[in-house]
Design a protein around this motif. Structure first.
Motif, PDB file in Angstrom:
ATOM      1  N   THR A  46       4.396  -6.030  -1.884  1.00 20.95           N
ATOM      2  CA  THR A  46       4.541  -4.765  -2.592  1.00 20.95           C
ATOM      3  C   THR A  46       5.816  -4.797  -3.419  1.00 20.95           C
ATOM      4  OG1 THR A  46       3.443  -3.621  -0.780  1.00 20.95           O
ATOM      5  CG2 THR A  46       4.690  -2.259  -2.313  1.00 20.95           C
ATOM      6  N   PHE A  56       0.882  -4.355  -6.311  1.00 23.80           N
ATOM      7  CA  PHE A  56       0.477  -4.949  -5.044  1.00 23.80           C
ATOM      8  C   PHE A  56      -0.150  -6.298  -5.338  1.00 23.80           C
ATOM      9  CE2 PHE A  56       0.542  -0.429  -4.710  1.00 23.80           C
ATOM     10  CZ  PHE A  56       1.217  -0.211  -3.533  1.00 23.80           C
ATOM     11  N   GLN A  79      -2.798   2.730   1.444  1.00 23.10           N
ATOM     12  CA  GLN A  79      -1.935   2.825   2.630  1.00 23.10           C
ATOM     13  C   GLN A  79      -0.486   3.062   2.229  1.00 23.10           C
ATOM     14  OE1 GLN A  79      -2.785   2.741   6.072  1.00 23.10           O
ATOM     15  NE2 GLN A  79      -0.720   3.555   6.104  1.00 23.10           N
ATOM     16  N   TYR A  80      -0.015   2.364   1.223  1.00 24.17           N
ATOM     17  CA  TYR A  80       1.354   2.537   0.750  1.00 24.17           C
ATOM     18  C   TYR A  80       1.571   3.969   0.269  1.00 24.17           C
ATOM     19  CZ  TYR A  80       5.654   1.853  -1.866  1.00 24.17           C
ATOM     20  OH  TYR A  80       6.939   1.959  -2.344  1.00 24.17           O
ATOM     21  N   ARG A  84       4.408   6.593   1.790  1.00 22.97           N
ATOM     22  CA  ARG A  84       5.391   7.309   0.974  1.00 22.97           C
ATOM     23  C   ARG A  84       5.250   8.828   1.082  1.00 22.97           C
ATOM     24  NH1 ARG A  84       7.841   4.832  -3.531  1.00 22.97           N
ATOM     25  NH2 ARG A  84       8.928   6.823  -3.575  1.00 22.97           N
ATOM     26  N   VAL A 139      -1.529  -2.232   3.929  1.00 20.29           N
ATOM     27  CA  VAL A 139      -0.124  -2.673   4.007  1.00 20.29           C
ATOM     28  C   VAL A 139       0.327  -2.707   5.447  1.00 20.29           C
ATOM     29  CG1 VAL A 139       2.237  -2.073   3.371  1.00 20.29           C
ATOM     30  CG2 VAL A 139       0.412  -1.783   1.736  1.00 20.29           C
TER      31      VAL A 139
END
Length: 139
Positions: A46, A56, A79-80, A84, A139
């Motif tokens: 990432t 990514f 997922q990221y 966040r 992730v």
């Protein structure tokens, strides 16, 4: 602009009233297919480009075509986005290349707490749930 939900193999995607285009159209065409049986997911790198934009880089073996690599990048991005604390991601582009039996994708995404303007919007929570069901790592 009217947003509607469209079913893709990775869950629901939010699309503009013009319908599915680009990568979303490709993904929708694969809706009846399952992930590759012999896939080997080799990891995600990432890269945060600014506060709301990330790249990514995903690598895998056993992909049937570029759409499997794009799906892997979308799972990582979704997922990221949740990590966040945001709810939506917008797919900007995914460049895919193949070297021997290893496929590599570099997917660019904008993450947002609200639905961003545009046509390639993803509901991160729905995408992550579907990735887990399909056995595609995040992730």
């Amino acid at each position: 602009m009217k947003l509607t939900r469209a079913l893709t193999p990775l869950g629901l995607a939010l699309v503009a009233s013009g319908g599915l285009t680009g990568c979303a159209e490709e993904t929708a065409a694969r809706a009846a297919l399952s992930p590759p049986q012999n896939a080997e997911y080799l990891g995600v790198q990432t890269l945060l480009l600014d506060n709301n934009t990330a790249s990514f880089i995903v690598r895998m073996r056993g992909a049937r075509d570029r759409s499997d690599v794009v799906a892997y990048a979308r799972c990582a991005a979704a997922q990221y986005t949740l990590i966040r604390g945001y709810g939506f991601a917008q797919h900007v582009r995914t460049n895919v290349r193949r070297s021997g039996d290893v496929w590599e994708g570099d997917g660019g995404f904008v993450i947002s707490p609200d639905i961003p303007a545009g046509m390639r919007n993803l509901d991160a929570e729905v995408i992550v749930d579907d990735c887990r069901e399909q056995g595609i790592p995040t992730v």
